[in-house]
Design an enzyme around this catalytic site. Structure first.
Site, PDB file in Angstrom:
ATOM      1  N   ASP A  59      -1.867  -4.707   5.115  1.00 40.99           N
ATOM      2  CA  ASP A  59      -2.079  -3.505   5.914  1.00 40.99           C
ATOM      3  C   ASP A  59      -0.768  -2.721   5.952  1.00 40.99           C
ATOM      4  O   ASP A  59       0.310  -3.311   5.874  1.00 40.99           O
ATOM      5  CB  ASP A  59      -2.505  -3.925   7.329  1.00 40.99           C
ATOM      6  CG  ASP A  59      -2.665  -2.748   8.254  1.00 40.99           C
ATOM      7  OD1 ASP A  59      -1.714  -2.448   9.018  1.00 40.99           O
ATOM      8  OD2 ASP A  59      -3.727  -2.108   8.213  1.00 40.99           O
ATOM      9  N   SER A  67      -2.902 -10.727  -6.040  1.00 44.97           N
ATOM     10  CA  SER A  67      -4.169 -11.325  -5.655  1.00 44.97           C
ATOM     11  C   SER A  67      -4.103 -11.834  -4.207  1.00 44.97           C
ATOM     12  O   SER A  67      -3.772 -11.086  -3.294  1.00 44.97           O
ATOM     13  CB  SER A  67      -4.525 -12.439  -6.643  1.00 44.97           C
ATOM     14  OG  SER A  67      -5.840 -12.880  -6.478  1.00 44.97           O
ATOM     15  N   HIS A  98      -7.629  -8.050 -13.588  1.00 39.77           N
ATOM     16  CA  HIS A  98      -6.897  -8.496 -12.400  1.00 39.77           C
ATOM     17  C   HIS A  98      -5.404  -8.640 -12.705  1.00 39.77           C
ATOM     18  O   HIS A  98      -4.544  -8.298 -11.882  1.00 39.77           O
ATOM     19  CB  HIS A  98      -7.493  -9.830 -11.951  1.00 39.77           C
ATOM     20  CG  HIS A  98      -7.185 -10.221 -10.534  1.00 39.77           C
ATOM     21  ND1 HIS A  98      -7.165  -9.337  -9.474  1.00 39.77           N
ATOM     22  CD2 HIS A  98      -6.895 -11.439  -9.992  1.00 39.77           C
ATOM     23  CE1 HIS A  98      -6.882  -9.985  -8.362  1.00 39.77           C
ATOM     24  NE2 HIS A  98      -6.701 -11.259  -8.644  1.00 39.77           N
ATOM     25  N   ASP A 144       2.381  -3.864   7.911  1.00 36.88           N
ATOM     26  CA  ASP A 144       3.066  -5.121   7.604  1.00 36.88           C
ATOM     27  C   ASP A 144       4.495  -4.941   7.101  1.00 36.88           C
ATOM     28  O   ASP A 144       5.249  -5.912   6.992  1.00 36.88           O
ATOM     29  CB  ASP A 144       2.262  -5.915   6.570  1.00 36.88           C
ATOM     30  CG  ASP A 144       0.926  -6.397   7.124  1.00 36.88           C
ATOM     31  OD1 ASP A 144       0.867  -6.670   8.334  1.00 36.88           O
ATOM     32  OD2 ASP A 144      -0.044  -6.486   6.352  1.00 36.88           O
ATOM     33  N   ARG A 204      -5.684  -9.253   6.477  1.00 38.44           N
ATOM     34  CA  ARG A 204      -5.400  -8.731   5.140  1.00 38.44           C
ATOM     35  C   ARG A 204      -4.110  -7.907   5.132  1.00 38.44           C
ATOM     36  O   ARG A 204      -3.532  -7.634   6.182  1.00 38.44           O
ATOM     37  CB  ARG A 204      -6.566  -7.847   4.675  1.00 38.44           C
ATOM     38  CG  ARG A 204      -6.849  -6.713   5.654  1.00 38.44           C
ATOM     39  CD  ARG A 204      -7.924  -5.765   5.171  1.00 38.44           C
ATOM     40  NE  ARG A 204      -8.254  -4.791   6.203  1.00 38.44           N
ATOM     41  CZ  ARG A 204      -7.530  -3.709   6.473  1.00 38.44           C
ATOM     42  NH1 ARG A 204      -6.416  -3.473   5.802  1.00 38.44           N
ATOM     43  NH2 ARG A 204      -7.907  -2.879   7.424  1.00 38.44           N
ATOM     44  N   ASP A 249      -3.111  -5.801  -7.008  1.00 42.63           N
ATOM     45  CA  ASP A 249      -4.554  -6.059  -6.970  1.00 42.63           C
ATOM     46  C   ASP A 249      -4.919  -7.106  -5.915  1.00 42.63           C
ATOM     47  O   ASP A 249      -5.351  -8.225  -6.238  1.00 42.63           O
ATOM     48  CB  ASP A 249      -5.075  -6.497  -8.345  1.00 42.63           C
ATOM     49  CG  ASP A 249      -6.553  -6.137  -8.511  1.00 42.63           C
ATOM     50  OD1 ASP A 249      -6.971  -5.100  -7.984  1.00 42.63           O
ATOM     51  OD2 ASP A 249      -7.284  -6.888  -9.179  1.00 42.63           O
TER      52      ASP A 249
END
Length: 468
Positions: A209, A170, A281, A212, A207, A193
């Site tokens: 990517d 998350s 989730h 990273d 976010r 997720d």
């Protein structure tokens, strides 16, 4: 109330541009891309490290069920030296998201330590993650704390960041991305997720990517572009390999929303909606835990869309092979990937064991008369396991080839035996039918196994075919 929205946004944008700096983890600004209209208008500055109180809880083969009571800390790195942390071992760091109790992290460590002698670290930042907006802001500080921890491992113990694997669920997936962006040469990030709200269509600095880490794999189980599409996750591809089990939106086995919706019971609908979304989730980390203990499971197929995948257009694996979703996704060599191919699809069951194996079975029917009934194949393979599958039902016409794409919860391996049996649906005198040829194509490697017979049988009598 709506009239206040422009005023609040104006005040927010006027206040943006501030900066806070903290010892050890650096400075954080309250401006683009971290805040801005539409996608992140409520985001702001993070709390101090002391208020968030990020903790690193170490599990090893010497303490697989409970974390080492004397907690390790990068601030006091002698605690790492005095712990069971192995500098010659891979390190998995599990990063939770919003308001979690840490159960999934413990499950990951427990599974990992059954199959690997590894360092498994669960990060606890519950103080800073109880409210979603606060958690969005605070994850930058926690990301910096994780990066500082890795930096201490490098400088004090000569530990290579290529041996570090961040696993985030998350918000924790984006937290992992933030940490990874601060650590050159980080080995791997797995996003379970990744959160969608306030992260859709944001710059890569905000976010998770592919840049990273050296390898980034992502499992999408509750993907939606907006919350009104009923999803906590994001549809956006975030990694080198993005897996979309069951299409990536809603998982089988999670409760259906339609009944409370049709009853117009808002309270019931709200409770069901939250339960439904949390269920889908959470499936991402359930799949991941199962994958640790089953290295050959969760074969995923490159495809343009889930619709095309369901239609059988992406069966079987291409010549460069298919990755497996989950822990062993890194066995797939990225150099084998086709250009811009990052979407991988598969189906799962509604409960554990979740993994499914795909086969395409074709039966060339032999006989003299059309009959009403159902064709079954009993398939055995090199694993010693077997399964029985219904191939066709209704009017059975000799001379016709019946083909079906099947998904089984049994991994039979390479097919070594085939039995044909059919059941009569008619009360009239039954005819005899048989399989003249059966061809099995496995999903993973595209192996074809062909079996033949000239026999015909009455209903409920097994026909044994031989390789041909």
């Amino acid at each position: 109330t709506l009239g206040l929205v422009p005023v609040l946004l104006t005040l927010h944008l006027f206040a943006a541009g501030k900066e806070v700096c903290y010892d050890r983890v650096g400075c954080f600004k309250d401006d683009l891309p971290w805040t801005g209209p539409f996608s992140r208008e409520l985001a702001g500055l993070p709390w101090s490290p002391e208020k968030i109180n990020t903790r690193f809880l170490l599990y090893t083969i010497y303490n697989p069920q409970t974390y080492q009571k004397k907690e390790i800390s990068a601030v006091n790195w002698s605690t790492i030296q005095a712990s069971h942390f192995g500098t010659d071992k891979i390190t998995h760091i599990n990063l939770p998201g919003w308001k979690t109790n840490g159960k999934w992290q413990r499950n990951v460590c427990n599974a990992l330590l059954q199959v690997e002698d590894t360092n498994c670290i669960n990060v606890d930042w519950i103080n800073g993650s109880l409210e979603y907006i606060c958690a969005i802001n605070n994850l930058r500080v926690v990301g910096a704390e994780v990066a500082y921890f890795v930096d201490v491992l490098m400088k004090q113990f000569g530990y290579s960041p290529s041996k570090v694997h961040l696993i985030g669920h998350s918000l924790g997936a984006h937290l992992a991305g933030d940490a990874g962006s601060r650590v050159p040469g980080l080995g791997r990030i797995t996003g379970l997720d990744p959160s969608g709200p306030f992260f859709h269509n944001t710059p890569k600095e905000v976010r998770l990517d592919p840049s990273d880490a050296s390898f980034v794999d992502v499992i999408h189980t509750n993907a939606a572009r907006i919350l009104f599409e009923l999803g906590f996750g994001t549809t956006d591809a975030c990694g080198h390999l993005d897996f979309y089990p069951n299409g990536g939106k809603h998982m089988p086995g999670c409760e259906n929303l339609t009944m409370p919706l049709f009853k117009f019971d808002f309270n019931a609908y709200k409770e069901e909606a939250i339960s439904f979304l949390e269920c889908s989730h959470a499936q991402s980390h359930l799949f991941y835990v199962e994958s640790i203990l089953n290295p050959d499971s969760f074969i995923a197929y490159p495809c343009r869309s889930y619709k095309s995948f369901k239609a059988g257009n992406c069966f079987h694996c291409p010549k460069e092979g298919c990755p497996t979703m989950g822990h062993f996704a890194d066995r797939f060599h990225l150099k084998n990937m086709k250009t811009n191919t990052s979407y991988y699809f598969l189906n799962t069951g509604s409960h554990s064991p979740f993994a499914r194996w795909m086969h395409r079975l074709s039966v060339n029917l032999r006989g003299s008369e059309i009959s009403e009934g159902t064709i079954f194949l009993h398939v055995g393979g090199t694993t010693g396991k077997a399964g029985e599958f219904a191939i066709a039902s209704g009017k059975l016409k000799p001379g016709t080839t019946y083909t079906k794409l099947i998904e089984t919860d049994v991994n039979v391996g390479n097919v070594t035996s085939i039995e044909f049996i059919w059941k009569n649906h008619s009360s009239e005198h039954s005819h005899k039918l048989g399989a003249e040829m059966v061809v099995d194509t496995s999903g993973k490697y595209g192996y074809k196994s062909t079996f033949c017979s000239q026999d015909v049988m009455g209903p409920n009598i097994a026909q044994i075919l031989k390789p041909c």
